[in-house]
Design an enzyme around this catalytic site. Structure first.
Site, mmCIF file in Angstrom:
data_model
loop_
_atom_site.group_PDB
_atom_site.id
_atom_site.type_symbol
_atom_site.label_atom_id
_atom_site.label_comp_id
_atom_site.label_asym_id
_atom_site.label_seq_id
_atom_site.Cartn_x
_atom_site.Cartn_y
_atom_site.Cartn_z
ATOM 1 N N ILE A 1 -68.042 -7.028 35.064
ATOM 2 C CA ILE A 1 -66.909 -6.189 35.477
ATOM 3 C C ILE A 1 -66.252 -6.735 36.746
ATOM 4 C CG2 ILE A 1 -66.208 -3.861 36.184
ATOM 5 C CD1 ILE A 1 -68.512 -2.808 34.359
ATOM 6 N N ASP B 1 -72.170 -11.180 46.251
ATOM 7 C CA ASP B 1 -73.216 -11.006 45.253
ATOM 8 C C ASP B 1 -74.491 -11.629 45.789
ATOM 9 O OD1 ASP B 1 -74.830 -11.112 42.717
ATOM 10 O OD2 ASP B 1 -72.948 -10.418 41.864
ATOM 11 N N THR C 1 -66.446 2.501 40.829
ATOM 12 C CA THR C 1 -66.634 2.840 39.405
ATOM 13 C C THR C 1 -68.003 2.352 38.938
ATOM 14 O OG1 THR C 1 -65.578 0.776 38.718
ATOM 15 C CG2 THR C 1 -64.156 2.713 38.822
ATOM 16 N N ARG D 1 -71.862 3.254 40.253
ATOM 17 C CA ARG D 1 -72.807 4.359 40.097
ATOM 18 C C ARG D 1 -72.786 5.222 41.350
ATOM 19 N NH1 ARG D 1 -72.873 3.898 35.570
ATOM 20 N NH2 ARG D 1 -74.579 3.663 34.088
ATOM 21 N N ASP E 1 -65.375 7.353 40.517
ATOM 22 C CA ASP E 1 -65.563 7.803 39.129
ATOM 23 C C ASP E 1 -67.000 8.272 38.904
ATOM 24 O OD1 ASP E 1 -64.645 8.068 36.398
ATOM 25 O OD2 ASP E 1 -65.861 6.308 35.907
ATOM 26 N N GLU F 1 -74.036 14.408 38.501
ATOM 27 C CA GLU F 1 -72.868 14.617 37.643
ATOM 28 C C GLU F 1 -73.150 15.708 36.612
ATOM 29 O OE1 GLU F 1 -71.710 10.834 35.993
ATOM 30 O OE2 GLU F 1 -71.467 9.922 37.953
ATOM 31 N N HIS G 1 -66.381 10.284 35.589
ATOM 32 C CA HIS G 1 -67.137 9.202 34.938
ATOM 33 C C HIS G 1 -66.455 8.817 33.611
ATOM 34 C CE1 HIS G 1 -71.361 7.241 34.810
ATOM 35 N NE2 HIS G 1 -70.473 6.469 34.182
ATOM 36 N N ILE G 2 -65.188 8.399 33.726
ATOM 37 C CA ILE G 2 -64.409 8.077 32.526
ATOM 38 C C ILE G 2 -63.964 6.619 32.471
ATOM 39 C CG2 ILE G 2 -63.579 10.424 32.099
ATOM 40 C CD1 ILE G 2 -60.909 9.578 33.437
HETATM 41 P P1 NAD Z 1 -73.589 -7.048 35.470
HETATM 42 O O1 NAD Z 1 -75.055 -6.938 35.328
HETATM 43 O O2 NAD Z 1 -72.816 -8.005 34.630
HETATM 44 O O3 NAD Z 1 -73.224 -7.383 37.011
HETATM 45 C C1 NAD Z 1 -73.840 -6.791 38.133
HETATM 46 C C2 NAD Z 1 -73.771 -7.791 39.296
HETATM 47 O O4 NAD Z 1 -74.288 -7.136 40.471
HETATM 48 C C3 NAD Z 1 -74.612 -9.065 39.078
HETATM 49 O O5 NAD Z 1 -73.832 -10.213 39.324
HETATM 50 C C4 NAD Z 1 -75.743 -8.915 40.116
HETATM 51 O O6 NAD Z 1 -76.208 -10.166 40.626
HETATM 52 C C5 NAD Z 1 -75.073 -8.089 41.193
HETATM 53 N N1 NAD Z 1 -76.010 -7.400 42.076
HETATM 54 C C6 NAD Z 1 -77.131 -6.722 41.732
HETATM 55 N N2 NAD Z 1 -77.724 -6.222 42.849
HETATM 56 C C7 NAD Z 1 -76.959 -6.590 43.899
HETATM 57 C C8 NAD Z 1 -77.051 -6.374 45.304
HETATM 58 N N3 NAD Z 1 -78.061 -5.686 45.849
HETATM 59 N N4 NAD Z 1 -76.078 -6.921 46.075
HETATM 60 C C9 NAD Z 1 -75.073 -7.647 45.547
HETATM 61 N N5 NAD Z 1 -74.934 -7.882 44.236
HETATM 62 C C10 NAD Z 1 -75.875 -7.355 43.415
HETATM 63 O O7 NAD Z 1 -73.040 -5.564 35.264
HETATM 64 P P2 NAD Z 1 -71.540 -5.100 34.938
HETATM 65 O O8 NAD Z 1 -71.332 -5.064 33.468
HETATM 66 O O9 NAD Z 1 -70.588 -5.862 35.769
HETATM 67 O O10 NAD Z 1 -71.604 -3.571 35.434
HETATM 68 C C11 NAD Z 1 -71.844 -3.242 36.801
HETATM 69 C C12 NAD Z 1 -72.228 -1.791 36.922
HETATM 70 O O11 NAD Z 1 -71.102 -0.968 36.623
HETATM 71 C C13 NAD Z 1 -73.287 -1.317 35.918
HETATM 72 O O12 NAD Z 1 -74.602 -1.583 36.382
HETATM 73 C C14 NAD Z 1 -73.024 0.153 35.778
HETATM 74 O O13 NAD Z 1 -73.852 0.886 36.658
HETATM 75 C C15 NAD Z 1 -71.571 0.306 36.202
HETATM 76 N N6 NAD Z 1 -70.730 0.771 35.077
HETATM 77 C C16 NAD Z 1 -70.042 1.941 35.212
HETATM 78 C C17 NAD Z 1 -69.239 2.410 34.173
HETATM 79 C C18 NAD Z 1 -68.425 3.678 34.300
HETATM 80 O O14 NAD Z 1 -68.105 4.278 33.286
HETATM 81 N N7 NAD Z 1 -68.044 4.104 35.484
HETATM 82 C C19 NAD Z 1 -69.163 1.685 32.984
HETATM 83 C C20 NAD Z 1 -69.846 0.477 32.887
HETATM 84 C C21 NAD Z 1 -70.633 0.041 33.951
#
Ligand code: NAD
Length: 301
Positions: A144, A163, A223, A225, A249, A254, A276-277
Site C-alpha cells: 500500500i 521502513d 488508514t 490500524r 479510517d 471499532e 474502516h472503509i
Molecule cells: P505490507 O506487509 O505489504 O507492508 C507493510 C510494510 O510495513 C512492510 O514494508 C514492513 O517492512 C513495514 N513495517 C513493518 N513494521 C514496521 C515498523 N515497525 N517500522 C517501519 N516499517 C515497518 O502490508 P500492506 O498491504 O501495505 O498493508 C499495510 C497495513 O495496512 C496492513 O497491515 C493493514 O493493517 C492495513 N490495512 C488497512 C486497510 C483498511 O481498510 N483501512 C486495508 C488493508 C490494509
C-alpha cells in the site's frame, strides 16, 4: 455483504458446507463463535480470533484473512496447532491507496467538513493547501505504501519513505522516493500517511513525542490500524493546532465509544473519521472474496 454468493455456490460444488454472512452486518461474537465451533476453515474479516476463541474451534485447520492485517488472529496459537493462516495480499491495495489520497485531499481542502457545514445551512469558504509540490512522508513501504507513493508522485508531490528494511536502490528509483529515518520524516513532511501493520513495534508509534516533532502545518492520515496512533495524543495535537488536520479510517476500538476526550476528538472540525472503509471498493471486495475462496480450498484440500 452483497458479495460471496457465487463463491459460496462454488465451494458447495466442491463438497463444502458453507455458512455465509450475507446480512450486511458483522456477526455478533456469539453468532460468530457458534458458526465457527465445527468449522474446518474460516474466512475472517476483523472479528477477534484470540486464544480463547480458537480453543473452542477444535476442528479448525485453516484461516484466511479477508484482507491483509492479521492482528485480530492469535498467530502463535495457530502455529502451535498447525492451523494454516493465509492473507489476501494485494487484493485491496488500490482501494486503500485511492482512499488514502482521498483523505489527503479532503483534509487539505476541508472537503468533508465543508460539505457537512453546507448541509447544515452554512456557506463558509475555508482556504486550504495544495498537495502539489509538498512533501509526503510515507511510514511503511509495503504494497500500500508503494501504491500511495506512485499516486502522490503522479500528483507532483515529493515522497519520502520510512521502513525497517533497507529499500533497494532500484525500488527507490522506480518509485521516485527517498528513504529516511523516522525522525527526519516526522520533522520535515507536510503530509504523513501510515501503512505499517499493527505489531508490538508499531503500537503507539505515533505518540506525543512524534506529534511534537511534526510541523504545525502537517496533515496526518491513518488508514493502517488503530493503536498505531495514540488517539489521546492525536486529540491534544489537533486541539492545540500543533498539527493542522488529521484523518483516520481505523481506531483502537471499532466502533469507537464516543465518551470523554474521544467524543471531543470526533467533534473537532480538523479531524475526519471514517468507519474502516478504505478497502471497501467493489473491485477490492470482488478480488478479495475470490482470492480468499481460492486460498481456503487450497488449504483444506
Ligand atoms: P505490507 O506487509 O505489504 O507492508 C507493510 C510494510 O510495513 C512492510 O514494508 C514492513 O517492512 C513495514 N513495517 C513493518 N513494521 C514496521 C515498523 N515497525 N517500522 C517501519 N516499517 C515497518 O502490508 P500492506 O498491504 O501495505 O498493508 C499495510 C497495513 O495496512 C496492513 O497491515 C493493514 O493493517 C492495513 N490495512 C488497512 C486497510 C483498511 O481498510 N483501512 C486495508 C488493508 C490494509
Amino acid at each position: 455483504a452483497a458479495y460471496g454468493q457465487k463463491q459460496k455456490e462454488y465451494l458447495e460444488k466442491q463438497g463444502f458446507q458453507v455458512v455465509l454472512n450475507d446480512t450486511g452486518k458483522p456477526f455478533t461474537p456469539e453468532v460468530f463463535a457458534k458458526h465457527s465451533r465445527d468449522a474446518a476453515g474460516i474466512i475472517v474479516g476483523v472479528d477477534q480470533m484470540d486464544a480463547a476463541f480458537l480453543e473452542k474451534c477444535s476442528h479448525l485447520e485453516a484461516v484466511v484473512k479477508f484482507g491483509v492485517g492479521t492482528d485480530n488472529i492469535d498467530l502463535n496459537v495457530c502455529e502451535e496447532r498447525k492451523i494454516q493462516v493465509g492473507r489476501c495480499i494485494g487484493t485491496n491495495t488500490n482501494a486503500v491507496a485511492e482512499f488514502t489520497i482521498g483523505l489527503l485531499f479532503s483534509s487539505a481542502r476541508q472537503i468533508a467538513t465543508n460539505a457537512q457545514a453546507v448541509k447544515e445551512g452554512s456557506w463558509a469558504k475555508p482556504t486550504g493547501v495544495e498537495l502539489y509540490g509538498k512533501k509526503l512522508g510515507i511510514i511503511g513501504f509495503g504494497a500500500i505504501g508503494k501504491a500511495v507513493a506512485q499516486r502522490a508522485v503522479g500528483l507532483g508531490m515529493q515522497a519520502s519513505v520510512y521502513d525497517l528494511y533497507q529499500i533497494p536502490k532500484t525500488d527507490l528509483d522506480q518509485y521516485q522516493v527517498q528513504q529516511e529515518d523516522l525522525n527526519t520524516l516526522l520533522k520535515t513532511s507536510d503530509f504523513i500517511t501510515i501503512h505499517v501493520p499493527y505489531t508490538e513495534t508499531t503500537a503507539q508509534l505515533i505518540d506525543k513525542a512524534a506529534f511534537d516533532k511534526m510541523k504545525d502545518s502537517c496533515i496526518l492520515v491513518n488508514t493502517s490500524r488503530g493503536g498505531i496512533v495514540d488517539e489521546q495524543a492525536l486529540y491534544q495535537a489537533l486541539k492545540v493546532n500543533s498539527i493542522t488536520a488529521a484523518a483516520s479510517d481505523v481506531f483502537l476500538e471499532e466502533p469507537p465509544i464516543l465518551e470523554g476526550w474521544r467524543k471531543d476528538l470526533f467533534q473537532l472540525p480538523n479531524f475526519t473519521p471514517t468507519a474502516h472503509i478504505a478497502s471497501r471498493s467493489q473491485e477490492a471486495e470482488m478480488n478479495t472474496v475470490q482470492r480468499a475462496t481460492e486460498l481456503i480450498v487450497e488449504y483444506l484440500e
